[in-house]
Design a protein around this motif. Structure first.
Motif: not given
Length: 244
Positions: A191-197
């Motif tokens: 929901s907070r848009g975290f992605s990748g490393k």
């Protein structure tokens, strides 16, 4: 409960072994450390296990297949995602209603998994971090109620968050690399848009006001991080003295 074993690391401190092998397969007492962790989880009643791989990933994949383990493999190649990114990347296997025990593959310990799980449930926590009062250059700071407040680097006396102020009665304890998360943690990442490393500790420290993050201090905790050469040299003796 499900479990997620972090086994993707490069193991740079264990060269020359990791020049041709993954750290998770370094033998301790003749048994690869990954197998020791899997067997410990199964003794605790956890059968739904996922492992992430990256460095010499095919060796771990073959190792798991040769043992006919019914566990999930998440291949992070071509990008190493760190601890937080690894959890989010493994979400297809970790999503559901169950809590998730996250365990670094290079940690030997006498962690009491049922007690850790119970502490997590009783507090209705979003994450419960296994900690102990031992020497470390980095400590987590917990309030008198056991809730995570911040992070302290003893080497330069810096804190995170940068405006951190300890509450009365706070304590500083060393993190073990073992913790329980609820499904709300992965939902919050999404929901907070975290992605990748990204690092799970960066996520936790940025979620202090939004999630219920606690420490669980196992006072009799015995722990060895075999990711360091000096620790690896002591690992056989440590394992032989470790309660099963």
């Amino acid at each position: 409960m499900k479990a997620f074993i972090l086994a993707a690391g490069l193991g740079s401190r264990l060269k020359p072994w990791t020049d041709s092998h993954p750290k998770a397969l370094v033998p301790i007492g003749g048994t690869p450390v990954l197998q020791l962790v899997v067997e410990k989880l199964r003794r605790a009643g956890i059968s739904d296990i996922t492992v992430n791989v990256y460095h010499f990933a095919d060796q771990i994949i073959d190792f798991v297949k040769d043992r006919n383990w019914n566990i999930n493999i998440v291949d992070e190649r071509p990008t190493l995602l760190e601890t937080g990114g690894a959890i989010l990347n493994a979400a297809p296997f970790l999503d559901g209603d169950e809590d998730i025990l996250v365990h670094n593959a290079d940690i030997l310990s006498n962690v009491d998994i049922p007690a850790l799980s119970l502490a997590h449930k009783l507090r209705k926590a979003d994450a419960t971090l296994l900690v102990s009062d031992r020497r470390s250059s980095r400590k987590l700071v917990f309030g008198s109620d056991g809730r995570l407040e911040g992070w302290h680097s003893l080497s330069d006396d810096s804190f995170r968050p940068s405006d951190f102020k300890a509450s009365p009665g706070s304590t500083e304890l060393a993190f073990s690399g073992i913790y329980v998360i609820s499904p709300a943690v992965i939902a919050s990442m999404k929901s907070r848009g975290f992605s990748g490393k990204f690092s799970i500790m960066d996520f936790f420290l940025g979620s202090l006001s939004g999630l219920k993050l606690y420490g669980h201090n196992q006072e009799d905790l015995q722990l060895l991080d075999i990711g360091k050469p000096d620790s690896l040299n002591r690992a056989d003796e440590f394992l032989s003295n470790l309660p099963q």
